[in-house]
Enzyme design. Structure first.
Site, PDB file in Angstrom:
ATOM      1  N   ASP A  24      -9.057   0.978  -4.235  1.00 20.18           N
ATOM      2  CA  ASP A  24      -8.227   1.838  -4.419  1.00 20.18           C
ATOM      3  C   ASP A  24      -8.056   1.534  -6.421  1.00 20.18           C
ATOM      4  OD1 ASP A  24      -5.914   3.359  -4.350  1.00 20.18           O
ATOM      5  OD2 ASP A  24      -4.728   1.765  -5.517  1.00 20.18           O
ATOM      6  N   GLU A  26      -5.798   1.125 -10.110  1.00 18.79           N
ATOM      7  CA  GLU A  26      -4.874   1.610 -10.868  1.00 18.79           C
ATOM      8  C   GLU A  26      -5.576   2.134 -12.240  1.00 18.79           C
ATOM      9  OE1 GLU A  26      -1.769   2.511  -8.823  1.00 18.79           O
ATOM     10  OE2 GLU A  26      -2.191   1.541  -7.490  1.00 18.79           O
ATOM     11  N   HIS A 164       1.845   1.394  -5.713  1.00 20.20           N
ATOM     12  CA  HIS A 164       0.887   1.681  -6.461  1.00 20.20           C
ATOM     13  C   HIS A 164       0.127   0.717  -6.962  1.00 20.20           C
ATOM     14  CE1 HIS A 164       2.801   5.748  -6.535  1.00 20.20           C
ATOM     15  NE2 HIS A 164       3.486   5.306  -6.069  1.00 20.20           N
ATOM     16  N   ASP A 169      -2.454  -0.893  -2.266  1.00 23.70           N
ATOM     17  CA  ASP A 169      -3.441   0.282  -1.562  1.00 23.70           C
ATOM     18  C   ASP A 169      -4.288   0.399  -0.787  1.00 23.70           C
ATOM     19  OD1 ASP A 169      -0.606   1.583  -2.765  1.00 23.70           O
ATOM     20  OD2 ASP A 169      -1.754   2.274  -4.314  1.00 23.70           O
TER      21      ASP A 169
END
Length: 958
Positions: A24, A26, A164, A169
């Site tokens: 994942d 960000e 998030h 995540d």
């Protein structure tokens, strides 16, 4: 390549040694092209169904992190100030992911973004295989309300400590992958095989992963709760027998008896007891209809259901409850009835009753496999295959679909003409099961639309069922809407055009005439059918032309691109008499087309082996559309039937068209003038009904409500039960005074978006915004989607993100969500406590005066010497405003702010009258757009302070 190995059946070595890198990211935004950068990378390594390692790092993006991203991820600029640049960690990440299977939730974002960053710093893009858990979840969790990662974590009870954040995540996505894999392994063998066969179009190697997992599972027999019918695996039907008899002691007449009955399950409310007594004693001998305005918070559902159950125990009459929406139906059956069973110690059975279109037609589903033409439909098919191993009802609402528009999807709902008598699914048919359960249930819960259209299905004599119409104020709108019908000229002509194009005027590669050029009998039948379709098309065109010639020169009302022409019923009836010969010919042609279809379809099935997939899909698509045409004939016949059944003074008629140049868009429509005929039908088939709701009065009496339902001459019980809420302590209304004129549509939409942004900035208060029309929702959503608020908060928009039921459930599960809703969100939805803290009303809820039905209705009222605004528009809008405000405070613990953006509430006499109809204890104040955020913050700060003070006082007392 891994994809090659995945296709090798029984490769144990691959299954033991494949390592999945669950990733994942960000980022500062969604676009590498706009210089967005990674700010955190998270990866969890999974092997043999177990987590074997983890890696995460913050990344310095060398650019500012937008405030919305900081708020969403809780990663601030100072957090990444000392973190490595992507150039520094790229070698480690590239080596970490090499020779792994890349897994992500929405892989088409994470992998391309990561590869773009690798290329930016001089590394080759990863060419590894990939699996998408978002698509896997769509297939294997078909009843999930949402497929966003936080919602799936909540749905599956997976710990998700920091949504998030890339590390959290990635961890949840890894556990999601393992959970989905176990679900896939547990599916029946036939269902697994069908999913494998249909998964070739899934993203990247997601289909290969499904194949690998399924190939490793040995075939096994079905468990007892499942059964195979034809090529489908279904839950075994649980046939319901006659409702169990039950015995109850005497009705609890005194308050003390009721309190004792409710302990310890429920809190006793004295006003609720008054409601129970009123209903129980009314049905003792000669009952009369009850109009009962019962405010939210009284326990209204148990207030009417408990006394009727006691009466049912004496009379054995069925209880029918009609609610406003299918969402409330499920709430009633899954919460209210079980709660009553707990209180009374009974086993009352309840059945949810909906129209046919809510149920999956099993025969049509199996037949339509070959008609799938795109990836969206293929994904839907796989989802349905899994759902069939779970559902006991076949109710498509369980799937929380967004608004699919494909022909494949529309063909799945049950329609009687689609299922032949020799169908293998007759014994397990979902609709047949529903009808059987309906006949034996103690309580049937349906919706207003079904009751309005099907009241005659209940026995008129001798033991008429008890009936409660809940949210009865909405029954008015529903009854009128249900009665609205189009002649269907435009839709029928489009269908005829498409059918004739598929047959083809001359043989070609992509038409039926070309496919059967060497089959004389079929070619002749197609020619005959094409001629019948052409004749029908010509007859419909002539009806349109005759309508225009007779009424096209009358005054019109323009609403955007549409014209509306209200008709005088007596004038229309005289003209309609001249069209009967043409209507009879249209009916005859429909019959001929139906006969041709019956003769043609077997001929095609006999030759099914000779077709390619594309050629077979052409034929399936053609017959689906032909069946739809024949089904829509019922609409044509129903229109004529309603013309005959309704007296001229009881119906409205109007024409609509896009412009004076578009005669092909001309449509004839009709509706009832009022709901009185529907109510009279209901009174014939049920005991005197209980009509209840939180907002039945427009002022101090029920006059408008009674008039609309034709109950002014009826003996009635009229009662208002006061609200238990203390609005002075729980809520406040702020009216914004400096907004633009509502006549400036674009400017007003920008103003609404700005107000929402200011009200929702820097807080996570759940916010519902009520609109009058979907068009303005789209305009406001377009503005908000360009703002940083979309990255900070989840914004749900009716007409954009899914059905009303889906959006309501997603909002209820949300944290800081913003819901833009119209129509059904003004009433019938329940968001207690912190599920809803801010309610924004965009405009005073008047119906559009340009809407076709409204125009025809107002013209009739004017002809009768009445003022449409005072007679209808103002009472309707006042009721709707009261309903909307009622969404906010649902329990004694709720706190919330109401913001009215329409300054007409203060500047006009009618606006002041509408606000005066709101609860008298509701504090009212004004705000400007600039002061709105501060006043909202002050309101919630004060309520929080008082709540803490009340808690401390309670502790001191203890």
């Amino acid at each position: 390549m891994l994809g090659t190995y995945l296709r090798r059946i029984g490769d144990d070595r691959l299954q033991r040694h494949a390592v999945y890198a669950v990733v994942d990211l960000e980022t500062t935004g969604n676009s590498v092209k706009k210089q967005d950068r990674i700010i955190q990378f998270g990866c969890v390594l999974v092997k043999n169904g177990r987590i074997i390692d983890r890696f995460a790092t913050l990344v310095n993006p060398n650019r500012a992190i937008p405030p919305a991203i900081q708020h969403l991820t809780h990663i601030a600029q100072q957090d990444v100030a000392q973190a490595p640049y992507f150039e520094d960690v790229a070698p480690v990440l590239h080596q970490l992911l090499a020779n792994k299977v890349f897994v992500a939730h929405n892989i088409e974002f994470d992998l391309p973004f990561l590869n773009a960053e690798f290329q930016r710093v001089g590394f080759a893009p990863l060419t590894i295989e990939g699996v998408d858990t978002l698509q896997l979840a769509n297939i294997l969790l078909p009843t999930s309300v949402s497929f966003r990662l936080p919602h799936l974590a909540h749905y599956l009870s997976l710990t998700h400590e920091h949504p998030h954040r890339a590390d959290s995540d990635a961890e949840v996505t890894a556990r999601l992958l393992m959970t989905l894999t176990k679900r896939l392994q547990q599916l029946p063998t036939l269902t697994q095989q069908q999913i494998v066969a249909g998964s070739t179009a899934l993203l990247r190697q997601t289909g290969d992963y499904i194949r690998m997992v399924c190939d490793a599972i040995a075939p096994r027999p079905l468990p007892d709760y499942l059964m195979q019918v034809a090529q489908l695996v279904l839950c075994r039907p649980q046939l319901k027998t006659q409702a169990l008899p039950y015995a109850l002691p005497a009705y609890p007449e005194s308050d003390q008896d009721k309190q004792q009955l409710f302990k310890p399950t429920l809190k006793w409310r004295k006003t609720q007891g008054k409601m129970m007594d009123l209903i129980y004693h009314n049905f003792a001998d000669q009952p009369v209809p009850i109009l009962l305005e019962a405010a939210t918070g009284l326990g209204k559902s148990l207030g009417y259901l408990l006394p009727l159950v006691y009466r049912q125990n004496q009379t054995q009459r069925q209880i029918v409850v009609a609610t406003a929406t299918t969402t409330l139906q499920h709430q009633f059956s899954r919460e209210t009835v079980p709660l009553l069973n707990e209180v009374l110690g009974t086993s009352l059975t309840v059945e949810v009753l909906k129209s046919n279109r809510h149920y999956l037609n099993l025969w049509q589903f199996q037949q339509s496999f070959s008609a799938i033409t795109n990836e969206q439909d293929q994904l839907l098919k796989l989802r349905l295959l899994v759902w069939l191993t779970m559902t006991k009802t076949g109710d498509l609402d369980e799937l929380h679909f967004t608004n699919y528009q494909s022909l494949y999807f529309t063909s799945l709902a049950y329609q009687a003409w689609q299922q032949p008598l020799d169908s293998p699914f007759q014994a397990v048919d979902f609709l047949a099961r529903q009808q059987q359960a309906r006949a034996t249930a103690n309580i049937v819960v349906t919706n207003h639309a079904y009751l309005a259209a099907h009241a005659q299905e209940w026995p008129a004599q001798p033991a008429r069922p008890y009936l409660v119409i809940d949210e009865a104020n909405q029954f008015l709108e529903t009854a009128l809407h249900t009665s609205q019908q189009k002649l269907g000229l435009l839709k029928l002509q489009r269908q005829l055009k498409h059918l004739r194009e598929q047959i083809g005027q001359t043989p070609g590669r992509h038409n039926l005439a070309g496919l059967f050029a060497d089959t004389p009998l079929v070619a002749y039948q197609l020619t005959l059918l094409n001629d019948q379709l052409a004749q029908l098309q010509e007859q419909l065109i002539q009806v349109q032309q005759a309508l225009w010639q007779a009424f096209g020169q009358q005054p019109v009302t323009v609403d955007h691109d549409f014209w509306t022409i209200p008709l005088v019923s007596s004038d229309f009836d005289a003209w309609w008499t001249t069209q009967q010969t043409r209507c009879q010919r249209i009916t005859q042609l429909f019959a001929e087309i139906g006969l041709s279809a019956q003769q043609l379809q077997p001929q095609l099935k006999q030759q099914s082996q000779r077709w390619t997939v594309a050629e077979w899909q052409l034929q399936v698509r053609f017959f689906n559309q032909l069946q739809q045409l024949l089904q829509d004939e019922q609409q044509f016949q129903g229109f004529q039937q309603q013309l005959q059944n309704l007296a001229p003074e009881a119906r409205l008629l109007w024409l609509t068209l896009k412009s004076d140049q578009a005669l092909a868009t001309l449509e004839l429509q009709q509706a009832m003038f009022d709901a009185a005929p529907v109510m009279q039908q209901v009174l014939t088939h049920f005991e005197a009904p209980v009509l209840t709701g939180a907002t039945l009065r427009t002022g101090r009496d029920f006059h408008y409500f009674k008039q609309q339902l034709g109950l002014t001459q009826q003996t009635l019980i009229e009662k208002k039960l006061a609200s238990p809420f203390r609005y002075k302590r729980q809520a406040q209304l702020l009216t914004v005074t400096d907004g633009p004129s509502i006549q400036e549509a674009k400017q007003y939409s920008r103003y609404v978006a700005q107000a929402i942004e200011q009200l929702c900035r820097d807080n996570q208060r759940q916010t519902l915004v009520l609109f009058n029309a979907l068009g303005m929702i789209r305009d406001v959503y377009d503005v908000l989607s360009q703002s940083s608020l979309l990255q900070e908060r989840e914004i749900l928009a009716q007409g954009i993100n899914g059905s009303q039921q889906r959006l309501a459930k997603r909002f209820a599960l949300g944290q800081g969500a913003i819901l833009l809703g119209a129509a059904s969100f003004w009433s019938g939805v329940d968001f207690p406590d912190q599920q809803l803290e801010q309610l924004v009303i965009v405009r005073l809820p008047f119906a559009s005066p340009y809407e076709a039905t409204t125009q025809a209705y107002y013209q009739r009222l004017k002809a009768q010497g009445q003022d449409p605004f005072k007679t209808v528009a103002l009472p309707q809008a006042t009721l709707r405003l009261r309903q909307g405000v009622g969404r906010l405070i649902r329990t004694p613990q709720d706190r919330g702010l109401i913001v009215l953006l329409d300054q007409r509430g203060l500047t006009t006499r009618y606006g002041q009258q509408m606000l005066h109809a709101l609860p008298t204890s509701l504090p009212k104040a004004t705000a400007t757009l600039a002061t709105l955020p501060a006043q909202a913050t002050a309101f919630f700060a004060e309520k929080l302070k008082k709540r803490k003070s009340a808690k401390n006082s309670s502790k001191n007392l203890l």
